[in-house]
Write an enzyme that holds these catalytic residues in place. Structure first.
Site, PDB file in Angstrom:
ATOM      1  N   GLY A  10       0.727  -1.177   0.034  1.00  0.00           N
ATOM      2  CA  GLY A  10       0.003  -0.158  -0.004  1.00  0.00           C
ATOM      3  C   GLY A  10       0.697   1.310  -0.046  1.00  0.00           C
ATOM      4  O   GLY A  10       1.944   1.108  -0.070  1.00  0.00           O
ATOM      5  N   PHE A  11       0.296   2.306   0.161  1.00  0.00           N
ATOM      6  CA  PHE A  11       0.869   3.612  -0.078  1.00  0.00           C
ATOM      7  C   PHE A  11       1.938   3.884   1.228  1.00  0.00           C
ATOM      8  O   PHE A  11       3.107   3.961   0.908  1.00  0.00           O
ATOM      9  CB  PHE A  11      -0.218   4.784   0.180  1.00  0.00           C
ATOM     10  CG  PHE A  11       0.150   6.151   0.398  1.00  0.00           C
ATOM     11  CD1 PHE A  11       1.519   6.584  -0.459  1.00  0.00           C
ATOM     12  CD2 PHE A  11      -0.473   6.802   1.456  1.00  0.00           C
ATOM     13  CE1 PHE A  11       1.983   7.998  -0.291  1.00  0.00           C
ATOM     14  CE2 PHE A  11      -0.076   8.205   1.627  1.00  0.00           C
ATOM     15  CZ  PHE A  11       1.086   8.878   1.022  1.00  0.00           C
ATOM     16  N   ILE A  12       1.507   3.863   2.424  1.00  0.00           N
ATOM     17  CA  ILE A  12       2.221   4.031   3.633  1.00  0.00           C
ATOM     18  C   ILE A  12       3.153   2.590   3.553  1.00  0.00           C
ATOM     19  O   ILE A  12       4.534   2.764   4.020  1.00  0.00           O
ATOM     20  CB  ILE A  12       1.735   4.253   4.771  1.00  0.00           C
ATOM     21  CG1 ILE A  12       0.908   5.786   4.645  1.00  0.00           C
ATOM     22  CG2 ILE A  12       2.921   4.380   6.063  1.00  0.00           C
ATOM     23  CD1 ILE A  12       0.091   6.145   5.979  1.00  0.00           C
ATOM     24  N   ASP A  31      -0.129  -8.444   1.751  1.00  0.00           N
ATOM     25  CA  ASP A  31      -1.181  -7.485   1.328  1.00  0.00           C
ATOM     26  C   ASP A  31      -2.161  -8.388   0.325  1.00  0.00           C
ATOM     27  O   ASP A  31      -1.807  -9.095  -0.275  1.00  0.00           O
ATOM     28  CB  ASP A  31      -0.315  -6.658   0.443  1.00  0.00           C
ATOM     29  CG  ASP A  31      -1.109  -5.393   0.217  1.00  0.00           C
ATOM     30  OD1 ASP A  31      -2.299  -5.344  -0.192  1.00  0.00           O
ATOM     31  OD2 ASP A  31      -0.680  -4.086   0.550  1.00  0.00           O
ATOM     32  N   ASN A  32      -3.628  -8.027   0.327  1.00  0.00           N
ATOM     33  CA  ASN A  32      -4.505  -8.692  -0.445  1.00  0.00           C
ATOM     34  C   ASN A  32      -4.599  -7.624  -1.941  1.00  0.00           C
ATOM     35  O   ASN A  32      -5.477  -7.981  -2.796  1.00  0.00           O
ATOM     36  CB  ASN A  32      -5.793  -8.760   0.229  1.00  0.00           C
ATOM     37  CG  ASN A  32      -6.586  -7.296   0.494  1.00  0.00           C
ATOM     38  OD1 ASN A  32      -5.856  -6.515   0.115  1.00  0.00           O
ATOM     39  ND2 ASN A  32      -7.553  -7.581   1.189  1.00  0.00           N
ATOM     40  N   GLY A  36      -3.686  -1.695  -2.319  1.00  0.00           N
ATOM     41  CA  GLY A  36      -2.176  -1.763  -2.514  1.00  0.00           C
ATOM     42  C   GLY A  36      -1.953  -2.136  -4.111  1.00  0.00           C
ATOM     43  O   GLY A  36      -2.901  -2.510  -4.670  1.00  0.00           O
ATOM     44  N   ALA A 115      -1.443   1.000  12.713  1.00  0.00           N
ATOM     45  CA  ALA A 115      -1.773   2.416  12.216  1.00  0.00           C
ATOM     46  C   ALA A 115      -3.145   2.703  12.428  1.00  0.00           C
ATOM     47  O   ALA A 115      -4.100   1.942  12.154  1.00  0.00           O
ATOM     48  CB  ALA A 115      -1.672   2.237  10.407  1.00  0.00           C
ATOM     49  N   TYR A 147     -15.768   3.418  10.097  1.00  0.00           N
ATOM     50  CA  TYR A 147     -14.275   3.320   9.951  1.00  0.00           C
ATOM     51  C   TYR A 147     -13.741   3.880  11.120  1.00  0.00           C
ATOM     52  O   TYR A 147     -13.025   3.369  11.825  1.00  0.00           O
ATOM     53  CB  TYR A 147     -13.929   4.368   8.715  1.00  0.00           C
ATOM     54  CG  TYR A 147     -12.361   4.495   8.394  1.00  0.00           C
ATOM     55  CD1 TYR A 147     -11.629   2.838   8.591  1.00  0.00           C
ATOM     56  CD2 TYR A 147     -11.798   5.524   8.402  1.00  0.00           C
ATOM     57  CE1 TYR A 147     -10.096   2.989   8.440  1.00  0.00           C
ATOM     58  CE2 TYR A 147     -10.270   5.462   8.430  1.00  0.00           C
ATOM     59  CZ  TYR A 147      -9.644   4.116   8.274  1.00  0.00           C
ATOM     60  OH  TYR A 147      -8.346   4.440   8.047  1.00  0.00           O
TER      61      TYR A 147
END
Length: 317
Positions: A10-12, A31-32, A36, A115, A147
């Site tokens: 992913g990004f981070i 990661d799925n 990502g 996170a 969320y």
């Protein structure tokens, strides 16, 4: 160190993988590939071990956690638009998946950073937000806040495991982290604005653009995560990680146009045209970052001009 990163494509997560490899760590990611991308880690091929799978796969998670020294739990269903469109799946991944990761770290006595998000504060009007600020969320039918609820429960489980089982956990609450590799697909405002500006396309602002945010460059966020991970004094604690310089969304669009020498114009549309029923926004979200400054002497190094330049350069390339 042997570092295991959930959401590592992913990004981070991918930027954390870069930083860990650069300092000599061995990196394994899970990661799925829902938010990502293999493109985010293509440059690390041969340098990291990649498992494509889900954090709700308990046996796989336990195996990877047991083989690590440090767990960086970045995997999450995120993005307001994504949450609104896939609510039940997002709740399950953000809570049930995180519970599996946290229990595995506790079982094998591993150091873990998780996170979290500024979303947990909801729409608290008392700004800036410090780590003890109240959560103020909307009614249950305002599904945007699911969320926030799931991440708040994740934090609660982490802290309970710390108190009852000695879990070596630190919680990081990210505020509007932005930079190269971030997708605008799920409503992330900065890459969406920069991409439109580079193409001289209309920049779409939801509502009147008076809502304000503070942006933090992903490079600064990565330094914060690794700095917190390297300090035992941060175990059992929770920290805001954000930038400096509050700006309205309308001002952001104008700055992006100017910085990219774009011919784009701005278009305003109501939230109801952008999101399904159940959306609600907050007017301001400003982080108080004094706690992390005092804990590990961290502070952001990128101002908004530098952030826009880095995103624009990445998109041009």
């Amino acid at each position: 160190m042997r570092v295991f990163i959930t959401g590592g494509a992913g990004f981070i997560g991918s930027h954390l993988a870069d930083a860990c490899i650069a300092r000599g760590d061995t990196v394994t990611i899970l990661d799925n590939m829902s938010t990502g991308s293999t493109e985010n880690i293509a440059h690390l091929k041969g340098k990291i071990t990649v498992h494509e799978g889900d954090i709700r796969d308990q046996s796989l998670v336990e195996k990877l956690v047991s083989e690590s020294d440090l767990v960086l739990h970045m995997a999450a269903a995120l993005g307001v638009k994504n949450i609104m469109e896939h609510t039940i799946e997002s709740i399950d991944r953000n809570f049930s998946g995180s519970e599996i990761v946290l229990n595995a770290a506790s079982k094998f006595n591993k150091r873990i950073i998780i996170a979290s998000t500024s979303e947990i504060y909801g729409k608290n009007p008392n700004q800036p937000l410090n780590e003890e600020s109240d959560r103020v969320v909307g009614a249950p039918q305002k599904i945007r806040w699911t969320y926030s609820d799931a991440k708040a429960l994740e934090e609660a489980v982490a802290l309970i495991l710390h108190k009852t089982q000695g879990l070596k956990v630190t919680i990081v609450r990210f505020f509007n982290t932005v930079g190269p590799r971030q997708t605008g697909q799920y409503g992330m405002v900065l890459p969406r604005f920069v991409r439109a500006a580079l193409k001289n396309e209309e920049i779409v602002i939801y509502d009147d653009g008076s809502q304000s945010r503070v942006f933090c460059h992903v490079g600064d966020a990565v330094r914060a995560v690794l700095g917190l991970a390297d300090s035992d004094s941060t175990i059992g604690e929770y920290f805001n990680v954000g930038g400096i310089g509050e700006i309205t969304i309308k001002e952001l669009a104008e700055k992006v146009i100017k910085k990219t020498n774009s011919k784009s114009t701005v278009k305003f549309i109501p939230y109801s045209d952008a999101y399904p029923a159940g959306f609600e926004d907050m007017q301001r979200r400003v982080p108080d970052i004094n706690k992390i400054k005092n804990a590990i002497a961290w502070q952001p190094e990128h101002n908004l001009d530098l952030i826009i330049e880095s995103v624009a350069e990445h998109l041009r390339n």
